[in-house]
Each structure stands twice: as C-alpha cells, then as structure tokens.
Design a protein around this motif. Structure first.
Motif, short mmCIF file in Angstrom:
data_model
loop_
_atom_site.label_atom_id
_atom_site.label_comp_id
_atom_site.label_asym_id
_atom_site.label_seq_id
_atom_site.Cartn_x
_atom_site.Cartn_y
_atom_site.Cartn_z
N LEU A 114 143.62 35.79 68.02
CA LEU A 114 143.52 35.83 66.56
C LEU A 114 142.37 36.73 66.11
O LEU A 114 142.49 37.43 65.10
N LEU A 115 141.26 36.70 66.86
CA LEU A 115 140.13 37.56 66.51
C LEU A 115 140.52 39.04 66.54
O LEU A 115 140.14 39.82 65.66
N LEU A 116 141.30 39.43 67.55
CA LEU A 116 141.77 40.82 67.64
C LEU A 116 142.69 41.16 66.48
O LEU A 116 142.63 42.26 65.92
N VAL A 117 143.53 40.22 66.09
CA VAL A 117 144.43 40.45 64.95
C VAL A 117 143.63 40.66 63.68
O VAL A 117 143.92 41.56 62.88
N ARG A 118 142.60 39.82 63.47
CA ARG A 118 141.79 39.97 62.27
C ARG A 118 141.01 41.29 62.27
O ARG A 118 140.86 41.93 61.23
N ARG A 119 140.51 41.69 63.43
CA ARG A 119 139.83 42.99 63.52
C ARG A 119 140.79 44.13 63.19
O ARG A 119 140.42 45.10 62.52
N SER A 120 142.03 44.01 63.66
CA SER A 120 143.02 45.04 63.37
C SER A 120 143.33 45.09 61.89
O SER A 120 143.46 46.18 61.30
N GLU A 121 143.45 43.91 61.25
CA GLU A 121 143.71 43.90 59.82
C GLU A 121 142.55 44.53 59.05
O GLU A 121 142.76 45.30 58.09
N ALA A 122 141.33 44.21 59.49
CA ALA A 122 140.17 44.81 58.81
C ALA A 122 140.14 46.32 58.97
O ALA A 122 139.81 47.05 58.02
N PHE A 123 140.47 46.78 60.15
CA PHE A 123 140.49 48.23 60.37
C PHE A 123 141.57 48.90 59.51
O PHE A 123 141.33 49.96 58.92
N MET A 124 142.75 48.29 59.45
CA MET A 124 143.81 48.88 58.64
C MET A 124 143.41 48.92 57.16
O MET A 124 143.73 49.88 56.44
N GLN A 125 142.68 47.89 56.69
CA GLN A 125 142.20 47.89 55.32
C GLN A 125 141.16 48.99 55.12
O GLN A 125 141.16 49.71 54.11
N GLU A 126 140.28 49.14 56.10
CA GLU A 126 139.28 50.20 56.02
C GLU A 126 139.94 51.57 56.01
O GLU A 126 139.49 52.48 55.29
N MET A 127 140.99 51.72 56.77
CA MET A 127 141.71 53.00 56.80
C MET A 127 142.35 53.30 55.45
O MET A 127 142.36 54.45 54.99
N GLN A 128 142.88 52.27 54.79
CA GLN A 128 143.46 52.47 53.45
C GLN A 128 142.40 52.90 52.45
O GLN A 128 142.64 53.78 51.61
N GLU A 129 141.25 52.28 52.53
CA GLU A 129 140.17 52.66 51.61
C GLU A 129 139.74 54.10 51.86
O GLU A 129 139.44 54.83 50.91
N MET A 130 139.70 54.50 53.12
CA MET A 130 139.36 55.89 53.43
C MET A 130 140.39 56.84 52.82
O MET A 130 140.02 57.89 52.26
N MET A 131 141.66 56.49 52.91
CA MET A 131 142.70 57.34 52.33
C MET A 131 142.53 57.45 50.81
O MET A 131 142.68 58.53 50.22
N LYS A 132 142.24 56.32 50.18
CA LYS A 132 142.04 56.35 48.73
C LYS A 132 140.85 57.21 48.35
O LYS A 132 140.91 58.00 47.40
N ASP A 133 139.75 57.07 49.09
CA ASP A 133 138.57 57.88 48.80
C ASP A 133 138.87 59.36 48.95
O ASP A 133 138.46 60.19 48.11
N LEU A 134 139.56 59.72 50.00
CA LEU A 134 139.90 61.13 50.21
C LEU A 134 140.84 61.63 49.12
O LEU A 134 140.71 62.77 48.64
N LEU A 135 141.79 60.79 48.72
CA LEU A 135 142.74 61.21 47.69
C LEU A 135 142.03 61.37 46.35
O LEU A 135 142.26 62.36 45.63
N ASN A 136 141.16 60.43 46.00
CA ASN A 136 140.41 60.55 44.74
C ASN A 136 139.49 61.75 44.76
O ASN A 136 139.36 62.47 43.75
N MET A 137 138.85 61.95 45.91
CA MET A 137 137.99 63.12 46.03
C MET A 137 138.77 64.40 45.85
O MET A 137 138.32 65.34 45.19
N SER A 138 139.97 64.44 46.42
CA SER A 138 140.79 65.65 46.32
C SER A 138 141.19 65.91 44.88
O SER A 138 141.23 67.06 44.43
N LEU A 139 141.50 64.84 44.12
CA LEU A 139 141.90 65.03 42.72
C LEU A 139 140.72 65.41 41.83
O LEU A 139 140.84 66.24 40.93
#
Length: 1493
Positions: A619-644
């Motif tokens: 379960l700890l690995l699953v939660r780490r994976s979920e946190a990473f996927m959330q962090e990756m989404q935030e990175m995409m949003k930051d890059l997209l906002n920066m691009s606009l």
C-alpha cells in the motif's frame, strides 16, 4: 682407372690450377664414383668452404662467375642425397666454424641490399645446412652463433617485407596511370620475386625451430635472458608485428601462405615466452617489481642471481629508437607491450607454490610498468606534461593497446578488491583511477577503444570511475557527438555496462542523479545527440525490470525535481525591453526547452519500462505512486500555464522553436501520464487517481471525456498559433494522435457513453483524425528508418511512426472507419508495398521500422485476415491496379469484353464509391479466357515497366493469406490473374526483370496459392476445373513450341511451378468429388490428342517435350496419390492413367533415342531433359503400370525399365552425381524392385537384383565424394528402399545383409582411415532397425543386435584412440562419424525395447557415452553431439529402465554431470562481478555471475 683420378686433390690445392678448372674438377670428383679420395665428401666440402672463407677474408680474388659457381657447388653438395646417405651410415661430415660467420655476414649484407651472391642461393645453402643435424652443428654447438643467425634472419625478413610492400604500393600507384604491360613478362618477373620471399620464410621457420631446440637445451636461464633481450627481442617483435599488421597484409598474404605465417608467429611467441619469462626468473621479477614490504621474508638466494632488473632491461629495448622506422616504432612498441603482458600472465599468473594474491600483485606491478610505455600521462595528468600520442592515429593505437592490457588484467583476475583494500593500501585502485583520469582528461570520443577502456575499468571496479562519474557521463554519453557505426556500438556497450553495474549495486537513482545533473548543465552545443538509442533503451528496460519499483519512482521524482529547479526558471518569460536581452533570453529558453524534451523522453522511457502496480503491491508503494502521478500533473499544469503566459506581446504567425519544443514536452508528459495511469488502474484495484484535465472543465455539458476527446481532435487544447503539423512539429502531431487513441479506448470502455447518439460520430471523427489520409497524400511515401523511440521522430521518420500507430491499432480503428477510410488505408498499404526497398530492408536493424516494413509485417501477419473489411479493400485495390495495367497494354486488334463490361459498371458507380468487380465482369473474364484459348491469340502485350508493376502486385497477392479472402474477392483476383496468364505476352525484347519465364512462373505460383483458399470452390462455379487445367496447359505449350535454344533457371522454375499447379488442381477436382471423370478425361483427352503430338518439334530435348512430359508426370502423380479412395474413383483414375501411359512411354523413348540416357546432362548442360527428370518420369510410368498390373503379368515398357535400372546401378556410385539424380534413382529402384517382385515373385533373377541393389547402396553411402550433409539428405530414400527390400525378405537374403553389416563394422578399416566404409554400415543399421521386418528376419536381427551394439561401442572407443594418436589432436570425426554412431545406437535401443534381454549391452552404450569427448568442440559440433547424447540417454530411461537401475550412480550420473558441467563452464564469467565487494564493504572478495546466462 682409379689411379688416373687420384691426383685431383693436389690439383684442387695447386695455385697453378685456374679456379674455373678447380671448380670443374670438384664437380667431377663429387659425382664420379671412379675418383678415389680418402674421406672424399669431407675433403671436397672443406675445399669449397675454405675457398669461400679465404675469398671473404680477401686473401684471394676470383671472378663473380667463379664465386657464384662455388656457392652453387656448395648448395648442390649440402642438398645431395649422396652426402645425406653418407651421414646416415654413421660417418662424420662437418663444416668449418668460420663458415658460420661467413653466412652470418652474407645475411647481414643482404639486409643492407648489397649481397655478393643471389639471395636464393644463400637461402638454399642455409636450408641445406639446417636440414642436417651434422651440418647444422656448426651453429647449434655454440649458442651465440644460433642467436646471431636468428637475429639476422629476422632482420632480413623484416627488410624483405618492408621493401617489397613499399615497392608494391609504388607499383600499384604507377599501374593506375600506365598502360598494363605484357602479361608474360609480368608473370616472369613476379616468379623471380616470389621465389626469394617464399624461400626466405621457409628458411626462417627452420631457423626458428632449430633455435628453439637449442634454447631449450641451455642450462643457464640468465644467459638466455641476456642474449635474447640484447639481440633478439627487437627483431622478433618487429617481425611479428609486420606479419600481423594490416598495413603489410597485401604483401604478406600474397607471398607468404597463411599456415607459414601462423607457424612463424607461434615459434616467435614460444621463443619470447620461454626466454623472457621462465619460472627461474620469477624471483628476479619479484625483486624488481614488488615493493620491499610486499616481498619481505620471501627473498631467497635466487633473488641475487641473474639480471637485477629484467623489466627495465626488457622495456628499454622495446622503447629504443633505432631498431625500426620511426613511423612504425609506436605501433611495434604498443603491440609488443600487450604481447609481453600476455606472456607474463601465462607464465606467472597462475601456478603452484605462490598464493594467487601474490601472483596477482606481481602481474599488476608489471602492468603498471607497461602502461607508461604507451606514452599516456599516468602521473596525475598535469597540464605541464605533454601527451606524445597527440594525433588521432596514435591515440587510436595507444587506446587499442591500453584496452588489450586492461582486458587481459580483467580476464586474468589479478585485481582482488578486498585484498587490495585491506593489505595493499588500495594501490591498484589508485593506479586504475589515475588511468581513468587520464582517459577522461584526454577524452577521445571518436575512438571506439576509448569507450572499451572505460568499460573494462568499470568491470574491474565501479569505484575506479565513481569520483569522475559526471565527467564520464558527459564525455562518453550525453555530449558524445560522433555518430559512426563502430563508435556508436562501442558507446552503447559502455553505457549498457554502466546501467547494468549500477542496477546490480541497487544504485540506479545515484547514477541518474549524476546523469540529470550533466543534462541540466550548459551544453557545448545546444543540439545534443539523442540520449536514448534503441540499444541503450533496451538495456535500461532490463535494468528497470530487475530493480525495485521504488527505485524507478525515485528516478522519476528526480527528473521532475530537476525540471522544476533547473529548467522551469529559464522558461519563464521576463519583461525584456532591449532587443539584445530579448535575444539572450530566447537563446536561454531554446536551450532549456531542448533539455526539457530530453528529460521528458527519459521520464517516458523509465515510466514505460518500470514494473506496474498490481494487487500484490504494498500500500505504501501505491500511495507513493499516486503522489508521484499527482506531482506529474501539477508539473504539466505549470508548464502549460507558463507556455500560455510567456507568449510574446507582439504576436507572430509562426511559433518560436522553444515554444514548439516546450509543447512537445508537455504533450509527451501528458501521453506518458495517461498511459501509465491506465495501466495502474487496470492492474491495481488499490490505485485511485483523478485526471485533472478531465475534471477541470467547468460549465460544459455532457461527459468531460467526450469533451476532452473533441478538444484533442479540434486542437482546442493548444493555442491556435501552436497547432502542430508533420512538417513543423512531427512529435506533437504523433503525440496528439496517441492521446486521441487513448481517449478513444476510455470511451469504448464506458458503456454509458457508447449509448449516446453523438459518441459514434465523434469516434468516427477521431479515427479520421488519427488516420489523417491527407498527410499521406501530401508527403510521398519514403523508406526512412525509425528506431521506435519518441525521440527519434522527425520530419523524415514521421510517416513511418504515424503508419506504425495506425497499423498497430488497426483492429480498434477499423470498427469506426467509413468505407472511404478503409479504402484509403488499403491504398496506402498497397502503395507502400509496391515501393518497398528490398535491399534497404535487408540491411535494416531488427528494432527499427520503416514505412514498407510495417506494411510487410501487416500483410504477413495472422491478424490481417481477421480484419475482413481492410483485407477485402486491399484485394480490391490490387484488382483495380491489375486492370489498370492490363488496359494500358491492350493490343489494337481486339478489346476484351470484360474491360468493356467493367468500364460500363464503373460508370454506373456513384462518384467517390469503389468500382465493383461484379458477376457480369467475372463471366466476361471467363469468356475472354475461352476466346483466347480457342483463337490462340493474346489480348495484352506488356512492356518492361508494366511487367515490373504486375510482378510487384503479384508478389503482394502471394504474401496474402487466401483463406482471408471472401468468395467474391477470390473469384475476381483468380480469374483476373488467370486471364493475365493465358491472354497476355511480354514484348519480344527481354525485360530486366528476368523475361517471360520469370513473369509467368511467379504468376502461376500465385495462382497455385490461391487454389488453396477455402473460398476457391466459388471459382469452380464459374468455370470447370478441367477447363482451367486444359487452358493453362494449352497456354504453356503454346509459349514453348519452338526448340529449346536457351534453357535458363527461370524456365526450369516455371516448369516446377506448373507441376505444382497441376497437382493442386487435380487434387482439388478429386477431393470435391464433383464430375471427376468429366474433368479429368477432358484434361487427358487434350494431353493425348494427336494434334498435340503432331506439334512436337523435331528436337528431342526441346522445351515442348520437357513441358509435356512434366505435365503428364504431374497429372499422373496426382491421380496415383488418390488411388484407394473408393472403387468408383479407382476405376476412373486407373482408366485415365492407362491412357496417359500410352502417351508417356512413346514420348520418353523418342526423346531418349538420339543420346544416351545419362550422358545428356554432361554433354548438354543446358538441356531440359536432365538425368533426374528422366528418372522421375520413368518412375511415374513404372508406378502407373504397377498400379494396374495383376500378379505375374507383364509390363508394356519392361525393356525401358530394365535399361534404366542397369544404367542406374552402373552410374549411381561410380562418380560424383547431382543430389536430385541420386534421390530420383533411389526412388526408381524402390518402385522397380516392388514391380519385379509383384510380377515375377522370388527367384534367381530377384536374388541377383537384390544383391546388386544392396551392394550399390553400400558403395554409394561410403563413396568418398558424398558429404555428411548429402548422406543425411539421402537417408529417407535409402530407408524407403530398404523397407521394400526386406518387406518380403528370405532368410538367406537377410543373412547376406547382416553379413555385409558385420563386415562393415570392422575396426581395422577405421584404424586404416577408411571411416566412411564403417559409416555406411552404421547408417544401414540405423535405417534397418526402424524398418518393418518379417518375423524370421526380425528374430535374426535382434539375435544379432548385441553383436552390433558391441561392435559399434568398440568403434566409438577406437575413434577416441585414433584421435589421441593423431599429432593435431583433431576432433574432426566427431560430427561426421561419432554423432551418427550414437544416433544408430539410439535407434537400436528404441526399437529394441523388450527385445534386448541382457541389460549389459545397454550398459555398454552408457560406457561409450561416458567416453565421448565434449571439450574443445565448436558450437555447431557441440550442439549436434549434445543432442545425440541427450536422445540416447532418454532412450535408455524410457525403454530400458532395468539397465538404468544397475548403473545409475556411476555412468549415468557421470554423463549428466559431464554434459552440464561442459555447458555451464563453456562461457566466461559475467562482467562487473567485483562491484558487490564494494557494496557490502566486506573483507571477502566476491564476483557476480552473468545474470542473463
């Protein structure tokens, strides 16, 4: 009379006798038996050598003719049989000692190019002297003279190689510009030049052998070492280099045969190793090399003897300046360094009396003295010191030598990491770190050996490179720009080794942390080479699968951290007013965007290759994976906002490059996230995630999934000015299609969405967006190769990548394609297959894809027939193209009716729809085929270009699976191709594609394949099978009514394909069981028609006769194979076969009248009626008559069969014969014996025939010209013949066969070298054991089986003794003899289950298996031997368990252990085995095995 010649000795010594007369008297005295002189041989030899020595000391003068005469006389004397016979009788003959010095001086004069006598004469004298132990004692009794002789001989050989190579180069350059001289003069000159060269190296080999023998007899190793070091090392290493160097290969390979070069090289190696590194000198080496603390308490008295510094003396000689040309000095020195280290390792690396650790340190210190010889700066690499090997060529040589030294150190295992750390103060680690620092400070990324040196250092100990890891990653991976194939391969292997090493150490995150740091650093050039090639990606994939998922997540988090901390600030738009600052900011953004793309590609590869989450994940690995996927989404949003937000105030129509690269990175992150999220969601129920891109849509109606899909299709998710195109941003285009495809899959999994009315239309729109037929229309289909990586997509490779996405997802896309989309995909598929580059596809790497290769894989795949709409559209596209080609080639005389009907039908089809090959068109094609057959004319005349196009279309059809075609498509394509076959012709001028025969051969082969389709009966509803076969035969015979002037391989292939077509169609007619008699009689009537016979040309060996006989034969074979179905069909087939035989017999006899049966293939090599073909036709005739023959009847063509049989028995084994003839002959003998047995029963004539066949088969199997491969090909036919022979065998006949086997299994034949005679009996035993035998013969065989087993076991052991006695220890008989013997024993054991009562005979076989050698075999022989022994052991286990119980613990276990021991120890140890010692920091030294093995 003897008294008359007794004064010759005085005349030879008399000063008053002219030298010319003395020479004549000496010759006469030597050859005359009437000249009586005491000890004449010694006297004459002394006189000659004395005359030469006083001339050499300038005490006497005589003419050049006399001098040459004296040397020739000496040459004749030392080579004469008379002298050698005199010596063999025990009489003493010696040479003067000063003669040795004379020869040495002359060899030195030859080296300097001023010999007083011709070099061949001097060499011949030397050879004669060295050939006799009595004469050679003038050198061998004094070791110093032998050393001088060898030194001067080597220098002379070096001079010869260098001089002749230089002359040859000048000659080649001159001949390039001059007219070629007269060939006769050239041959004469070359023969004069070749003779001294060949004699020189043969004499040199004699000198080496003689010297080596003398050196081994020396009792003082110090003396040998001193003399060899001072006089021999330099010429020997120089000569060895010249013989092995590629620069001098054109001369040495031409003038010195390979075996002679090898022998000379081996003798040189033996001399150097025995002289420089004897066991007695080990103490001296230890004194010089080991520090005092390393050898304290171990220095014996031997340490004070001999040269005090052998290493210094040896290296000073190798590093000297004057023993070779300056241009060769460095090459010779580097080559010699590697050679000396190999000798040192072989002599002192392993042994008794010293610990492995001490020997390893001794070898290390010698290595430490050798590496500086390469002029590498190994003292910290200070800037003040210069690096002599500064040019690329010398760097290449230095690195090659360094690689060899380091690789030998790794292989010899001299680096004990734990011992070096605990007891030696890490002296080896410090030294190797110095080497690594030198390599990295003087980086040579364009030299493959540089990467291999780093790889060896990594395998020695990863801590060697650990302090400079970032420097290593930068120079050897990230910023390495050389793209040559060899360099890329070496770099890939080094990077793969780096990844594997850190994966074993569980330190991949540490490696990637350094890698990310290097990537984020300012680059020397913004355009870095691709980071992840296909090979590196594959290595990373395996490493990630072997690593824990937590490490992969840690790597991914590091990537995001570096993007946020290093790249995102540079991408933020700043308010810069000045134009210069704005330009600098843009350059900074471009560099950051390129790095961002690189990191996103790295993240993509890591995420796509990590172990997925599943329900067993913590379960700890699953939660780490979920946190990473959330962090990756935030990175995409930051890059997209920066691009606009960072868009420039002054809007430009064209996007900037950094904006495009940033957009590619964002889309790649988004696509990676979507794919990984879907994978986690499918396999792990504990995983939950929220796609913020789907939930962030506010104020929109309907499903967010459909809305997002629509935005992807329309491009609304991107700014208008950043909409990608294949020519501008191909990566973004591809990623948008992949994202659209992924969203389609999500929609299809949602049943609620599928029920909505707008979903279907949206899915069709999405499919059109993914397929994008406009992109294929805009860009011509190229054949650029794509490596399968996202980073490898560019403008040229985008078509291949896009087509791969479409084809790999075609089963999903085709469900929502319109008819127009399906037709477009089919047209693109056919276009790409038509324009494929066959030569380039052959050189294509396995992991790479091109447009045409993707299409070829689809056409050949088993999935393609499961897509009926696309498959049918492809067939129809091909049909349209074939019709288009045929319409262009129509003759002006007459237009086929089907073309007019097709044009009419096409005019009725609405615009944009596909033309249909309707039933009316099919009926018109049948009518045109019939009209062409009756009129004997063609409708279409093809040009070369049209023929090529049709051949390409036919090849595509041949590759398609006919079972995937529906009945309409199969009917249309078959009838169209059949019309092409019967009603077209190629223009008179032969096209480049191979001509008429090649075209129609491939066409007929495709028609034969279509016959196998399950929908072919639909064709027979339009036209009868008999009509098809008759029309095809008529078309073929019409094309070859002229006598055969040129018989090509294409024509023979056409005849073979025609035979296959006839057999397939006749088989289909009989299998359908519909109007069988009507169809077959139609064909038989046509073939036996008198009009056909009247059209036969006068030439017996014509193409017409060949084709007619082939057609009749195939027609008959197809009917013969169907006899026995039922009485009605048997009666029909027998009647038709009788009619065919009535034509076959006269045709064959008339064709054979002008020439002998078997002389034709020799006399007329281009003749169509070859030996094998004639025998095959007669065999079919014979089988037809046997099928309709009643017992004790007579055959119509009995005389022909008898003549053929006798000719076969005479010619089959007398001389080398073609394999097809031998196969057909054995089949004929089987049929003939069966026919004679049925017709005449047993009798004296049958007894004689039986003996003749058995003897000839035995002679054939033991024929010296029959190879093992050919023998294996003949065994099925020999077995079938044996089965017929023993089926109704009498006891006397079978006893004769057993007697022949017993005589063949004779060990004396094997010892005499006649192993093929024994092999014949072995093969006979193997085949006979599996034949069904009469009861009496079976009992006789198994009563005799123990004797056979004992004899074969004895033979196998005798083979081992025979091989052990051979000088070369050759194991060449393992594959041709030993393996068949084991196979025959296995067959006996299998068939003897329950019949071999005594288990001791089985134990004998086990003993034989135990004695078989499996060492030192090449892989192919080892594989065959392993399989044979494996099958024998399995037969013992399965069929004779009672014997297994008796010897299980002894022989059987030994056999298994020896087999698998050989298998497991056949490979070396894996790379990077020492790194675990550093990981655990223990005192014990460890080594990992090869994980993949």
């Amino acid at each position: 009379m003897a008294a008359i010649y007794s004064g010759i000795h005085l005349k030879l010594k008399s000063p008053q006798t002219p030298w010319e007369d003395r020479l004549k008297l000496a010759r006469f005295a030597w050859i005359s038996s009437q000249c009586l002189l005491p000890n004449k041989e010694q006297v004459l030899l002394d006189w000659c050598t004395h005359a030469l020595t006083i001339w050499h000391s300038k005490k006497v003068e005589f003419s050049q003719d006399v001098l040459e005469g004296l040397w020739c006389y000496l040459d004749e004397v030392v080579h004469s049989r008379k002298l050698h016979s005199f010596i063999k009788e025990g009489k003493t003959v010696t040479l003067r000692l000063n003669m040795a010095q004379l020869l040495l001086d002359l060899l030195q004069d030859c080296t300097h190019g001023r010999p007083p006598v011709a070099l061949p004469t001097i060499l011949s004298v030397c050879r004669g002297i060295l050939s006799s132990s009595a004469l050679s004692s003038v050198f061998t009794t004094k070791y110093e003279l032998m050393v001088s002789l060898l030194a001067k001989s080597c220098l002379l050989a070096c001079h010869e190689i260098q001089t002749q190579s230089h002359t040859k180069r000048q000659k080649d350059e001159t001949e390039y510009l001059q007219v070629e001289p007269d060939s006769d003069l050239m041959i004469t000159d070359e023969s004069k030049k070749d003779k001294p060269s060949s004699n020189l190296f043969e004499v040199l080999l004699q000198v080496l052998v003689c010297y080596l023998s003398v050196q081994r007899q020396q009792a003082n190793p110090n003396r040998v070492f001193t003399l060899v070091t001072n006089q021999l090392v330099q010429p020997l290493v120089l000569l060895r280099f010249l013989l092995t160097s590629q620069d001098f290969a054109p001369y040495t390979h031409l003038h010195v045969r390979q075996q002679l070069r090898k022998d000379v090289r081996l003798k040189i190696d033996s001399i150097l190793q025995l002289a420089l590194f004897p066991s007695e000198q080990m103490a001296s080496y230890k004194v010089e090399l080991l520090p005092a603390k390393e050898d304290s308490g171990k220095r014996g008295s031997g340490g004070t003897k001999g040269p005090l510094k052998p290493v210094g003396a040896l290296l000073s000689k190798l590093d000297a300046q004057d023993y070779c040309e300056p241009t060769l000095r460095y090459s010779v020195k580097s080559d010699a360094s590697s050679l000396m280290f190999r000798f040192f390792l072989e002599s002192y690396g392993k042994g008794k009396g010293e610990s492995d650790e001490e020997r390893g340190m001794l070898c290390f210190y010698f290595l430490a003295r050798l590496l500086p010889m390469l002029d590498l700066q190994l003292h910290g690499g200070s800037a003040e010191q210069k690096s002599p090997p500064g040019s690329p060529q010398s760097w290449s040589q230095a690195l090659q030598a360094a690689e060899s030294l380091l690789s030998q150190a790794l292989s010899a295992d001299i680096y004990n990491i734990a011992a070096d750390r605990i007891r030696h103060g890490e002296v080896q680690l410090r030294f190797f770190r110095t080497v690594a620092q030198t390599l990295l400070n003087e980086a040579q990324p364009s030299v493959p050996s540089w990467y291999r040196c780093l790889k060896v250092l990594l395998n020695l100990n990863h801590l060697i490179l650990e302090p400079d890891l970032e420097h290593l990653l930068s120079s050897a991976w990230v910023n390495a720009e050389n793209m040559e194939a060899q360099v890329q391969r070496a770099r890939q292997l080094m990077v793969s080794a780096l990844l594997r090493t850190y994966a074993k150490l569980r330190q991949l995150p540490h490696l990637f942390s350094s890698l990310l740091s290097v990537i984020c650093q300012p680059a020397p050039d913004q355009r870095r080479p691709p980071l992840l090639s296909e090979g590196v990606s594959a290595s990373l994939r395996f490493c990630l699968l072997d690593s824990s998922p937590s490490q992969a997540l840690e790597i991914c988090s590091l990537v995001l951290q570096n993007v946020r901390s290093h790249l995102l600030p540079d991408l933020v738009n700043e308010e810069l007013d000045e134009e210069e600052r704005e330009t600098d900011g843009r350059q900074k953004k471009e560099a950051a965007s390129l790095k961002l793309c690189c990191l996103c590609q790295l993240l993509h590869v890591v995420l796509f290759n990590l172990k997925t989450l599943d329900n067993s994940s913590p379960l700890l690995l699953v939660r780490r994976s979920e946190a990473f996927m959330q962090e990756m989404q935030e990175m995409m949003k930051d890059l997209l906002n920066m691009s606009l937000k960072s868009a420039p105030k002054k809007r430009k129509k064209k996007a900037l490059e950094w904006e495009q690269k940033t957009q590619e990175a964002i889309l790649l992150l988004r696509y990676t996230w979507v794919e990984v999220d879907a994978l986690f969601h499918i396999h792990c129920s504990k995983y939950t995630s929220v796609d913020s891109f789907l939930t962030a849509e506010d104020g929109t109606e309907g499903s967010p999934l459909l809305t997002h899909l629509e935005a992807l299709i329309s491009g609304a998710i991107l700014p208008t000015r950043l909409h990608p195109t294949p020519s501008c941003s191909p990566v973004s285009c591809l990623l948008l299609k992949l994202l659209t495809l992924q969203q389609m899959k999500k929609v299809l999994l949602d049943r609620a969405l599928l029920g909505e009315s707008s979903t279907t239309a949206l899915l069709k729109t999405a499919v059109r967006f993914i397929v994008a037929k406009s992109e294929f229309e805009e860009e011509p289909i190229g054949d650029d190769v794509w490596d399968g990586q996202i980073g490898g997509v560019n403008v040229s490779t985008y078509p291949a990548a896009h087509w791969f996405v479409v084809v790999s997802n075609l089963p999903l896309l085709v469900l929502h394609m319109s008819e127009e989309d399906v037709r477009d995909v089919a047209d693109v598929l056919v276009d790409s297959l038509m324009h494929r580059d066959v030569e380039r596809s052959g050189d294509q790497l396995p992991g790479c894809l091109s447009f045409s290769s993707v299409s070829s894989q689809l056409a050949l795949s088993k999935v393609f027939p499961e897509l009926p709409s696309v498959f049918s559209a492809t067939v129809r596209s091909i049909v349209r193209r074939i019709i288009g080609v045929l319409k262009v080639g129509l003759t002006p005389k007459r237009k086929p009716s089907f073309v007019m009907v097709y044009e009419k039908e096409t005019g009725l089809v609405p615009s944009g729809s596909e033309p249909v090959f309707s039933p009316l068109v099919a009926e018109a094609v049948v009518q045109d085929i019939s009209a062409s057959f009756k009129a004997g004319e063609v409708f279409v005349l093809l040009t070369d270009t049209q023929t090529k196009e049709l051949l390409n279309l036919i090849q595509i059809l041949f590759n398609l699976n006919p079972d995937g075609m529906n009945s309409e498509d199969l009917s249309s394509v078959f009838l169209l191709l059949f019309f092409t076959f019967t009603s077209t012709s190629v223009r008179p001028e032969p096209p480049e594609t191979g001509g008429d025969a090649l075209f129609f051969g491939k066409l007929l082969r495709t028609l034969t394949r279509l016959l196998e389709g399950i929908g072919f009966p639909s064709v027979l509803k339009l036209v009868h099978g008999g009509t098809l076969l008759q029309t095809a035969l008529a078309s073929l015979l019409r094309r070859c009514r002229t006598p055969a002037v040129i018989i090509t391989s294409d024509w023979l292939e056409l005849v073979s394909v025609a035979q296959g077509f006839i057999k397939s169609l006749v088989q289909l007619i009989i299998t359908r069981n519909s109007s069988v008699r009507l169809n077959l009689e139609q064909v038989a009537s046509y073939l036996t028609n008198k009009e056909i016979l009247n059209e036969q040309p006068g030439s017996g060996a014509s193409m017409f006769v060949h084709l007619l006989l082939a057609s009749l034969t195939s027609f008959s074979q197809a009917m013969l194979s169907n006899l026995g179905r039922n009485k009605a069909i048997d009666q029909t087939l027998t009647e038709i076969l009788t009619r065919v035989t009535s034509l076959l017999g006269p045709t064959v006899e008339s064709a054979l009248k002008p020439q002998s049966v078997f002389s034709e293939a020799v006399a007329q090599p281009a003749s169509a009626l070859g030996q094998a073909f004639v025998v095959e036709v007669v065999t079919v005739m014979l089988r037809i008559e046997v099928a309709s023959l009643e017992n004790n009847g007579t055959m119509t063509h009995d005389n022909l069969y008898q003549a053929i049989c006798q000719q076969i028995l005479r010619e089959m084994s007398s001389a080398p014969r073609p394999m097809d003839f031998l196969v057909c002959s054995l089949r004929f003998l089987s049929a003939f014996y069966k026919a004679m047995e049925k017709m005449r029963g047993q009798g004296e004539e049958m007894e004689e025939l039986y003996v003749q066949i058995i003897q000839n088969v035995d002679h054939l199997l033991k024929a010296p010209w029959l190879s093992s491969t050919d023998s294996a090909k003949l065994q099925p036919e020999v077995k079938d013949l044996l089965r017929h022979l023993v089926e109704k065998n009498t006891t006397s006949q079978f006893n004769m066969l057993l007697l022949m086997i017993r005589e063949g299994l004779d060990v004396h034949k094997l010892r005499a070298g006649n192993w093929k005679e024994v092999l014949s009996a072995v093969i006979t035993v193997e085949l006979l054991s599996s034949c069904p035998l009469p009861e009496t013969c079976s009992k006789a065989l198994w009563l005799f089986a123990p004797q056979i087993i004992s004899a074969m076991v004895f033979l196998s052991r005798s083979v081992l003794q025979f091989l052990a006695r051979s000088a070369s220890q050759d194991l060449a008989l393992t594959l041709p003899f030993t393996v068949p013997t084991v196979t025959a024993l296995t067959s006996l054991l299998r068939q003897g289950e329950g019949r071999i009562a005594n288990p001791q005979h089985v134990i004998l076989v086990l003993g034989a298996l135990q004695s078989l050698p499996l060492d030192h075999l090449n892989p192919n022989v080892y594989h065959s031997a392993f399989l044979a022994i494996h099958e024998a052991l399995f037969a013992i286990i399965k069929c004779h368990p009672q014997a297994l119980l008796l010897v299980f613990r002894a022989s059987f276990l030994w056999a298994l252990v020896s087999l698998f021991h050989s298998r497991l120890t056949g490979k070396g140890e894996g790379e990077g085995g020492r790194h675990a010692a550093n990981a655990v920091r223990s005192g014990n030294r460890t080594r990992d095995g090869d994980v993949e093995d």
